[in-house]
Every structure is written in C-alpha cells, then in structure tokens.
Design an enzyme around this catalytic site. Structure first.
Site, PDB file in Angstrom:
ATOM      1  N   GLU A  45     -32.077  27.819  48.884  1.00 18.38           N
ATOM      2  CA  GLU A  45     -33.466  27.400  48.648  1.00 18.38           C
ATOM      3  C   GLU A  45     -33.905  27.685  47.217  1.00 18.38           C
ATOM      4  OE1 GLU A  45     -35.144  25.445  50.319  1.00 18.38           O
ATOM      5  OE2 GLU A  45     -34.103  25.465  52.235  1.00 18.38           O
ATOM      6  N   TYR A 128     -43.403  27.858  49.111  1.00 14.52           N
ATOM      7  CA  TYR A 128     -42.404  26.985  49.730  1.00 14.52           C
ATOM      8  C   TYR A 128     -41.208  27.779  50.247  1.00 14.52           C
ATOM      9  CZ  TYR A 128     -38.295  24.317  50.450  1.00 14.52           C
ATOM     10  OH  TYR A 128     -37.151  23.857  51.038  1.00 14.52           O
ATOM     11  N   ASP A 146     -42.989  20.934  50.338  1.00 10.42           N
ATOM     12  CA  ASP A 146     -42.313  20.632  49.081  1.00 10.42           C
ATOM     13  C   ASP A 146     -42.681  19.198  48.696  1.00 10.42           C
ATOM     14  OD1 ASP A 146     -40.897  19.153  50.943  1.00 10.42           O
ATOM     15  OD2 ASP A 146     -39.049  19.274  49.788  1.00 10.42           O
TER      16      ASP A 146
END
Length: 348
Positions: A45, A128, A146
DNA sequence: AAAGCGTGGTA
DNA sequence: TTACCAAGCTT
C-alpha cells in the site's frame, strides 16, 4: 436505472475478475481461511501511493526477498533501503517506511496495530493507507478513499462538485456502500473496478457491474467525472551537474539532505535548480561540458541540467568516492541516472 | 491548508 | 512534444 448499487454485486464481480498481484490473497484463498500478511499489505500500500501496480510489482518482490518481515526491514541500513527504492519516486515514502518499520518492531513487538487510528499514528500511513490495511489485512469494515473510489463514487452518484472540494461528500457516499463483512475484498473490488472498467478516460460502462444504478451513466456525464479544479503550469528550472572520477575510476557522489526533493538519495554534486543557478562545482578543475542536456519533469517543475565531467585527483569540497565495483546506476533516482547516462561515454 | 513531493505510461 | 494521470502523505 435502479435505486441502489449493492456491494454484493460488486463482490460477485470481484470473485470472478480479481487480478493477481504478488501481495494479494485471492477471494478463493481468503474463503479457505488464508489471511493476508499485514507486513506485505502495508508495504504494497505504501508503494502503491500515487504509483501504478505495474511499477510496484518488481519493487515489492525485491523488498520482500531482501526483507521478508518487518523486523528484517527495521534492521536494514538506511542507504540500502533508499538504494532499493531508487526509481520508484516520492522518496519520503522510503524514509517513512523505515521509520515505521522501526516503530512497529521496537514499540509494537513487530505487529502492526489492529485499528485504523493506531495504524494512522505511524509514519507514512494516512487516511487511505490506514483504511486499506485495516480492511484488507484485518477485515475491519473501514472505507478506503483513493483516486479510484473518488472516481467511481462521483460517477455512481453524478457528483458534479469539483475535487478536492467534493472529497467529504465522496467519503460519505463511499461509507454508505462499505459492507460489514468482506470489507477488504470490497475495497479491492472498488479499486479494481476503477482501474479496469471505470477508468478516467473511455470507461467501459457496458460491462460494469454497477451500470444499472449509475447516475453518471444515466445522464451521460460519467466520462467527465470527477470534475477537477484546473492545475497550475509547471515552470522551467535549470541547473548544473558534475560527474567526476579519480584516476582509480571511483565516482564522486553525495547523499542529498534528508528533507526536500530527492531527500536522502544519492546524487551527483551540482548547483541549485532555479532560474539562474549558481554553478557551484565541487572542485576547481577543467570541466568538460557533455553537450547533451538532461531533461526531467518533477511533480511541479521541468528541469534542464547542463552536465559537466572531469577526471581528477584534486580532493573535492564535498561528496565521497564510490568504487566502480560498488557503483550501481540503479541505486540513483531517475534524474541522476539520466545524468550518468549522458556522461558515462566521456570516460571510455 | 495549499504546496511540495517522482516516475513511467499513454493519448 | 506536451499534458495528464496512478491504490496519498506531510508540513
């Protein structure tokens, strides 16, 4: 057009179309009880922040091969991590990655926090990424927002407010769709949808699992959404770069300051980058102008570098020498690798 | 809170 | 060639 878009039909689509990724546990494996490794989810991520899946894959494999666990990464040398990240961009991510690994290793016993709030307190983990790790790694019903989710929600609900003003509105909409179970699969499903069907240009509305309830499609404005405020033009800046080797063939490099552009990365000594750069050569020798300029575009400006090279044993005012055996152009950020590309022939 | 912060692919 | 765009965070 139907009234509502359900997470169930998106999950059904995901079960059939989920893309393979090195960090992803397939819906089938997850159903069989296999759970994702939080370290790998976190690492992926962070790498995926503002970065394409295609660009991330090779870096993810490299990092997990060299550092299989967060404790391994926490013990790594700063320079090794920065070199491994070279070319991926947004280098503050690499600095924060290492900080985060060390906090998790030393203060959390090597285990990532299991709440969104706990995760978001860590370096480099924002709204996020905390939601992504919480949902994907721990299956908590947190909502990711996102660029993909922004686009999907803006179209699904025909939100015409431009970004970033629309963000709170889009968060509220996204939360309404998040299911209490399979939140991680759902998060990945919306992002896959945005990446493959609800694309920025020419969305494939005809095969979209949410085509019926989509208000943007119904009104014909889906491809224009989300609306965005106009962007500023990028100015052109110039600078000088100096590639120096000594008689032993060692290369003169320096580590850039930890903050700011390319912070913590290796680079060639050079001038500032501005309208009228001060030449600022690292040593007084006869420099040869390479002729070919290096052009590179950063997030907020274009750069044109004039490259000089020299062979000399006069001690430089700054930097350090790296032996030809240890020097790897791939350890440099891209703009510095471009400088090497135009200068290296001068030493043959 | 607006600006700083990379890169490579694509139209 | 240029402009836009991609699973954002920090200050």
């Amino acid at each position: 057009m139907r009234e509502t878009a359900s997470s169930d039909e998106l999950l059904a689509w995901y079960d059939r179309h989920a893309r393979e990724m090195p960090w992803r546990v397939s819906p089938a494996d997850r159903a069989a009880g296999i759970t994702p490794d939080p370290y790998r989810i976190w690492l992926s991520e962070v790498m995926l922040q503002q970065t394409t899946v295609a660009a991330v894959k090779e870096y993810f494999v490299k990092f997990t091969t060299i550092w299989p666990t967060v404790n391994d990464l926490a013990r790594a040398q700063d320079a090794d991590v920065m070199a491994a990240w070279a070319g991926l961009g947004y280098y503050a991510r690499a600095r924060n990655l290492l900080k985060c690994a060390r906090v998790v290793a030393s203060e959390h016993n090597g285990i990532f926090p299991k709440t969104r709030v706990g995760l978001q307190a860590l370096p480099g983990i924002g709204p996020y990424t905390s939601a992504a790790i919480a949902s994907i790694a721990y299956d908590l019903p947190e909502t990711v927002l996102d660029g993909n989710v922004e686009r999907v929600m803006a179209r699904l609900h025909a939100v015409e407010t431009p970004l970033p003003t629309a963000k709170p509105e889009l968060i509220a909409l996204a939360e309404q769709h998040t299911p209490q179970t399979r939140a991680g699969d759902y998060a990945q499903a919306v992002m896959d949808l945005g990446a493959t069907i609800c694309t920025p240009k020419s969305p494939a509305c005809g095969i979209c699992p949410w085509r019926d309830p989509c208000a943007g499609r119904a009104s014909g404005i889906a491809p224009e959404l989300p609306r965005k405020l106009p962007k500023k033009a990028k100015p052109i800046r110039r600078g000088f770069a100096y590639v120096l080797r000594n008689s032993g063939g060692d290369w003169l490099l320096e580590t850039r300051p930890d903050k700011g552009l390319l912070g913590g990365m290796l680079g060639w000594p050079g001038s500032d980058w501005s309208d009228a750069p001060d030449p600022a050569a690292p040593v007084q020798v006869e420099w040869n102008e390479v002729g070919a300029e290096v052009r590179h575009t950063f997030t907020h400006f274009h750069l044109i570098l004039d490259v000089f090279c020299a062979t000399s044993d006069v001690p430089p005012a700054r930097g350090f020498f790296v032996s030809a055996r240890d020097f790897r152009p791939s350890d440099l950020p891209t703009v510095m690798r471009k400088v090497h590309d135009v200068a290296k022939h001068r030493f043959e």
